[in-house]
Design a protein around this motif. Structure first.
Motif, PDB file in Angstrom:
ATOM      1  N   SER A 208      65.778  75.189  47.312  1.00 32.77           N
ATOM      2  CA  SER A 208      65.524  76.629  47.439  1.00 32.77           C
ATOM      3  C   SER A 208      66.399  77.240  48.533  1.00 32.77           C
ATOM      4  O   SER A 208      66.929  78.346  48.374  1.00 32.77           O
ATOM      5  CB  SER A 208      64.044  76.890  47.739  1.00 32.77           C
ATOM      6  N   ALA A 209      66.571  76.510  49.635  1.00 29.88           N
ATOM      7  CA  ALA A 209      67.438  76.975  50.716  1.00 29.88           C
ATOM      8  C   ALA A 209      68.886  77.071  50.240  1.00 29.88           C
ATOM      9  O   ALA A 209      69.623  78.001  50.600  1.00 29.88           O
ATOM     10  CB  ALA A 209      67.333  76.033  51.917  1.00 29.88           C
ATOM     11  N   THR A 210      69.293  76.117  49.420  1.00 30.60           N
ATOM     12  CA  THR A 210      70.637  76.143  48.837  1.00 30.60           C
ATOM     13  C   THR A 210      70.852  77.424  48.044  1.00 30.60           C
ATOM     14  O   THR A 210      71.894  78.083  48.154  1.00 30.60           O
ATOM     15  CB  THR A 210      70.842  74.916  47.917  1.00 30.60           C
ATOM     16  N   ALA A 211      69.861  77.794  47.256  1.00 29.92           N
ATOM     17  CA  ALA A 211      69.945  79.022  46.464  1.00 29.92           C
ATOM     18  C   ALA A 211      70.055  80.256  47.351  1.00 29.92           C
ATOM     19  O   ALA A 211      70.811  81.191  47.049  1.00 29.92           O
ATOM     20  CB  ALA A 211      68.729  79.141  45.542  1.00 29.92           C
ATOM     21  N   VAL A 212      69.331  80.272  48.453  1.00 34.70           N
ATOM     22  CA  VAL A 212      69.393  81.404  49.394  1.00 34.70           C
ATOM     23  C   VAL A 212      70.804  81.546  49.955  1.00 34.70           C
ATOM     24  O   VAL A 212      71.349  82.657  50.051  1.00 34.70           O
ATOM     25  CB  VAL A 212      68.371  81.204  50.539  1.00 34.70           C
ATOM     26  N   ILE A 213      71.414  80.430  50.329  1.00 37.13           N
ATOM     27  CA  ILE A 213      72.768  80.461  50.897  1.00 37.13           C
ATOM     28  C   ILE A 213      73.780  80.937  49.857  1.00 37.13           C
ATOM     29  O   ILE A 213      74.677  81.736  50.156  1.00 37.13           O
ATOM     30  CB  ILE A 213      73.156  79.078  51.453  1.00 37.13           C
ATOM     31  N   ILE A 214      73.638  80.465  48.623  1.00 33.75           N
ATOM     32  CA  ILE A 214      74.558  80.894  47.559  1.00 33.75           C
ATOM     33  C   ILE A 214      74.436  82.397  47.325  1.00 33.75           C
ATOM     34  O   ILE A 214      75.444  83.109  47.195  1.00 33.75           O
ATOM     35  CB  ILE A 214      74.276  80.117  46.264  1.00 33.75           C
ATOM     36  N   LYS A 215      73.212  82.897  47.269  1.00 31.99           N
ATOM     37  CA  LYS A 215      73.011  84.341  47.077  1.00 31.99           C
ATOM     38  C   LYS A 215      73.614  85.134  48.226  1.00 31.99           C
ATOM     39  O   LYS A 215      74.197  86.211  48.022  1.00 31.99           O
ATOM     40  CB  LYS A 215      71.515  84.644  46.943  1.00 31.99           C
ATOM     41  N   PHE A 216      73.492  84.614  49.442  1.00 30.10           N
ATOM     42  CA  PHE A 216      74.104  85.269  50.603  1.00 30.10           C
ATOM     43  C   PHE A 216      75.617  85.347  50.421  1.00 30.10           C
ATOM     44  O   PHE A 216      76.232  86.384  50.665  1.00 30.10           O
ATOM     45  CB  PHE A 216      73.758  84.501  51.880  1.00 30.10           C
ATOM     46  N   CYS A 217      76.209  84.244  50.000  1.00 27.36           N
ATOM     47  CA  CYS A 217      77.661  84.207  49.822  1.00 27.36           C
ATOM     48  C   CYS A 217      78.105  85.184  48.740  1.00 27.36           C
ATOM     49  O   CYS A 217      79.064  85.949  48.929  1.00 27.36           O
ATOM     50  CB  CYS A 217      78.110  82.796  49.453  1.00 27.36           C
ATOM     51  N   ILE A 218      77.415  85.184  47.611  1.00 28.48           N
ATOM     52  CA  ILE A 218      77.763  86.090  46.520  1.00 28.48           C
ATOM     53  C   ILE A 218      77.628  87.545  46.966  1.00 28.48           C
ATOM     54  O   ILE A 218      78.506  88.378  46.698  1.00 28.48           O
ATOM     55  CB  ILE A 218      76.892  85.810  45.281  1.00 28.48           C
ATOM     56  N   GLY A 219      76.550  87.840  47.695  1.00 27.48           N
ATOM     57  CA  GLY A 219      76.314  89.199  48.171  1.00 27.48           C
ATOM     58  C   GLY A 219      77.344  89.673  49.165  1.00 27.48           C
ATOM     59  O   GLY A 219      77.587  90.886  49.294  1.00 27.48           O
ATOM     60  N   ASN A 220      77.970  88.722  49.872  1.00 26.94           N
ATOM     61  CA  ASN A 220      78.974  89.070  50.873  1.00 26.94           C
ATOM     62  C   ASN A 220      80.397  88.731  50.423  1.00 26.94           C
ATOM     63  O   ASN A 220      81.314  88.719  51.237  1.00 26.94           O
ATOM     64  CB  ASN A 220      78.652  88.359  52.191  1.00 26.94           C
ATOM     65  N   MET A 221      80.552  88.483  49.120  1.00 28.46           N
ATOM     66  CA  MET A 221      81.860  88.207  48.524  1.00 28.46           C
ATOM     67  C   MET A 221      82.570  87.050  49.229  1.00 28.46           C
ATOM     68  O   MET A 221      83.764  87.102  49.514  1.00 28.46           O
ATOM     69  CB  MET A 221      82.727  89.469  48.526  1.00 28.46           C
ATOM     70  N   ILE A 222      81.806  86.010  49.535  1.00 24.67           N
ATOM     71  CA  ILE A 222      82.349  84.786  50.119  1.00 24.67           C
ATOM     72  C   ILE A 222      82.414  83.731  49.021  1.00 24.67           C
ATOM     73  O   ILE A 222      81.420  83.496  48.317  1.00 24.67           O
ATOM     74  CB  ILE A 222      81.459  84.277  51.273  1.00 24.67           C
ATOM     75  N   LEU A 223      83.559  83.110  48.865  1.00 25.81           N
ATOM     76  CA  LEU A 223      83.692  82.038  47.889  1.00 25.81           C
ATOM     77  C   LEU A 223      82.713  80.914  48.228  1.00 25.81           C
ATOM     78  O   LEU A 223      82.691  80.427  49.354  1.00 25.81           O
ATOM     79  CB  LEU A 223      85.124  81.491  47.890  1.00 25.81           C
ATOM     80  N   CYS A 224      81.908  80.521  47.265  1.00 26.71           N
ATOM     81  CA  CYS A 224      81.013  79.388  47.510  1.00 26.71           C
ATOM     82  C   CYS A 224      81.117  78.420  46.336  1.00 26.71           C
ATOM     83  O   CYS A 224      81.387  78.811  45.198  1.00 26.71           O
ATOM     84  CB  CYS A 224      79.564  79.831  47.719  1.00 26.71           C
ATOM     85  N   SER A 225      80.937  77.160  46.638  1.00 24.45           N
ATOM     86  CA  SER A 225      80.970  76.123  45.609  1.00 24.45           C
ATOM     87  C   SER A 225      79.782  75.196  45.791  1.00 24.45           C
ATOM     88  O   SER A 225      79.238  75.062  46.894  1.00 24.45           O
ATOM     89  CB  SER A 225      82.287  75.341  45.657  1.00 24.45           C
ATOM     90  N   LEU A 226      79.404  74.560  44.697  1.00 25.72           N
ATOM     91  CA  LEU A 226      78.188  73.752  44.660  1.00 25.72           C
ATOM     92  C   LEU A 226      78.480  72.511  43.824  1.00 25.72           C
ATOM     93  O   LEU A 226      79.023  72.608  42.723  1.00 25.72           O
ATOM     94  CB  LEU A 226      77.071  74.578  44.023  1.00 25.72           C
ATOM     95  N   GLU A 227      78.120  71.333  44.356  1.00 20.54           N
ATOM     96  CA  GLU A 227      78.432  70.085  43.660  1.00 20.54           C
ATOM     97  C   GLU A 227      77.211  69.201  43.519  1.00 20.54           C
ATOM     98  O   GLU A 227      76.402  69.091  44.440  1.00 20.54           O
ATOM     99  CB  GLU A 227      79.543  69.336  44.423  1.00 20.54           C
ATOM    100  N   ASN A 228      77.098  68.606  42.343  1.00 24.90           N
ATOM    101  CA  ASN A 228      76.085  67.601  42.049  1.00 24.90           C
ATOM    102  C   ASN A 228      76.550  66.833  40.808  1.00 24.90           C
ATOM    103  O   ASN A 228      77.408  67.340  40.071  1.00 24.90           O
ATOM    104  CB  ASN A 228      74.719  68.248  41.783  1.00 24.90           C
ATOM    105  N   PRO A 229      75.995  65.650  40.578  1.00 23.19           N
ATOM    106  CA  PRO A 229      76.349  64.962  39.335  1.00 23.19           C
ATOM    107  C   PRO A 229      76.108  65.854  38.122  1.00 23.19           C
ATOM    108  O   PRO A 229      75.170  66.665  38.117  1.00 23.19           O
ATOM    109  CB  PRO A 229      75.412  63.755  39.333  1.00 23.19           C
ATOM    110  N   GLU A 230      76.933  65.693  37.107  1.00 23.74           N
ATOM    111  CA  GLU A 230      76.858  66.556  35.924  1.00 23.74           C
ATOM    112  C   GLU A 230      75.482  66.512  35.281  1.00 23.74           C
ATOM    113  O   GLU A 230      74.962  67.514  34.803  1.00 23.74           O
ATOM    114  CB  GLU A 230      77.945  66.122  34.931  1.00 23.74           C
ATOM    115  N   ASN A 231      74.838  65.336  35.278  1.00 23.55           N
ATOM    116  CA  ASN A 231      73.542  65.193  34.610  1.00 23.55           C
ATOM    117  C   ASN A 231      72.360  65.289  35.573  1.00 23.55           C
ATOM    118  O   ASN A 231      71.217  65.008  35.188  1.00 23.55           O
ATOM    119  CB  ASN A 231      73.480  63.876  33.836  1.00 23.55           C
ATOM    120  N   SER A 232      72.610  65.701  36.802  1.00 19.82           N
ATOM    121  CA  SER A 232      71.529  65.812  37.793  1.00 19.82           C
ATOM    122  C   SER A 232      70.516  66.873  37.373  1.00 19.82           C
ATOM    123  O   SER A 232      70.876  67.954  36.893  1.00 19.82           O
ATOM    124  CB  SER A 232      72.112  66.178  39.164  1.00 19.82           C
ATOM    125  N   LEU A 233      69.242  66.570  37.573  1.00 16.13           N
ATOM    126  CA  LEU A 233      68.183  67.538  37.276  1.00 16.13           C
ATOM    127  C   LEU A 233      68.157  68.676  38.293  1.00 16.13           C
ATOM    128  O   LEU A 233      67.429  69.657  38.106  1.00 16.13           O
ATOM    129  CB  LEU A 233      66.835  66.814  37.227  1.00 16.13           C
TER     130      LEU A 233
END
Length: 324
Positions: A208-233
């Motif tokens: 949930s904290a990860t989602a908050v940070i991503i939304k912050f980045c999108i809202g402030n036009m900061i490039l953000c990236s997120l990584e996990n295994p392709e089949n991760s739940l």
């Protein structure tokens, strides 16, 4: 007595914020970071590829690098040293170290520094509301110079590998990890208890904290990236799935073995902007892979998934090349 308690709480919070400020100042210290610039590991021939060009793993041809920092008007007049690369859940912080080698300011963040060497880690535990708030305050203060934010939350509780039965080990009396989530129950199965329940609930807070940070980045036009295994739940966790629905972004898929890794681990690398598309690569079968089989160490099983948590150095170099 209530007034005294309030005063104590205020003092404790002030002391906490002071510690965090000193911690971050140490991380930001250019001298401190530069003093710890040593090669993370001996370079192999494949890792010595110049950063100005990224070779397509599928064709072997050179492909142009997106000069994101140099070409973005947002950073006009700023040098690479003025810009900040933020790596959250940094672990070994290899990605940050490569970014530092290319002249970027870095802010590697994790709850512990035990896995990192030759780099300062800003310690923030995102399961703590107070520490999460402190980190968000820091990101807000630095937002004008943040080049990119990368997040790679641990997938332990969301791993599809937990669905493997491994009967040969079960029959010998070894405890084999079982599933903690499913696509239908991405926040945790109904029958969880004990340590499994605690670990899953803690991971939920982190997701949930990860989602908050991503939304912050999108809202402030900061490039953000997120990584996990392709089949991760993890990708099915409600807060993350919502972001992928609302802000579709760009997903790139690749096998780690095509970027210097030893196993054919398939990864999904999502980003808010189309920066990492050249990382796309499927194993071409031209090399051998290390085994995924667990090993017996003493009376316990150890799994190679932990070894795959650290990014291959070649992958780090290719990622940073696409940023600068």
């Amino acid at each position: 007595s209530s007034d005294l308690s309030t005063d104590v709480d205020k003092d404790n919070k002030a002391a906490f914020l002071k510690r965090k400020l000193l911690d971050v100042k140490q991380v930001f210290s250019a001298k401190a970071q530069m003093d710890h610039q040593h090669p993370d590991s001996p370079q192999t021939a494949v890792e010595q590829q110049p950063l100005g060009k990224v070779t397509s793993p599928e064709t072997g041809a050179g492909c142009g690098v997106t000069n994101n920092a140099q070409g973005d008007g947002k950073f006009h007049g700023k040098t690479l040293q003025d810009l900040l690369f933020v790596e959250i859940f940094a672990g070994t912080a290899r990605l940050s170290k490569v970014a530092r080698e290319q002249g970027l300011g870095i802010l590697p963040v994790d709850k512990t520094a035990t896995r990192a060497t030759q780099v300062f880690i800003a310690n923030y535990d995102l399961t703590s509301p107070e520490e999460m708030s402190s980190l968000m305050t820091l990101l807000a203060a630095e937002k004008e110079r943040i080049l990119a934010v990368h997040l790679a939350p641990a997938c332990g509780t969301a791993s599809k590998a937990r669905e493997k039965k491994l009967w040969s080990f079960r029959n010998k009396g070894f405890k084999v990890p079982g599933p903690l989530r499913s696509k239908e129950k991405p926040m945790g199965l109904d029958n969880l208890e004990g340590l499994d329940k605690i670990r899953t609930e803690a991971a939920n807070i982190v997701y949930s904290a990860t989602a908050v940070i991503i939304k912050f980045c999108i809202g402030n036009m900061i490039l953000c990236s997120l990584e996990n295994p392709e089949n991760s739940l993890f990708w099915h966790y409600p807060d993350i799935a919502e972001i992928l629905r609302v802000h579709v972004g760009f997903s790139v898929y690749f096998h780690h073995c095509m970027h210097g890794g030893t196993r054919n681990k398939k990864t999904r690398w999502w980003s808010s902007e189309d920066v990492f598309s050249t990382l796309s690569a499927t194993c071409d079968g031209s090399h051998k892979h290390a085994t995924w089989n667990p090993k017996v160490v003493g009376s316990q099983l150890t799994f190679p998934t932990a070894e795959e948590a650290a990014y291959p150095m070649l992958l780090c170099k290719r990622v940073v090349a696409l940023l600068v």
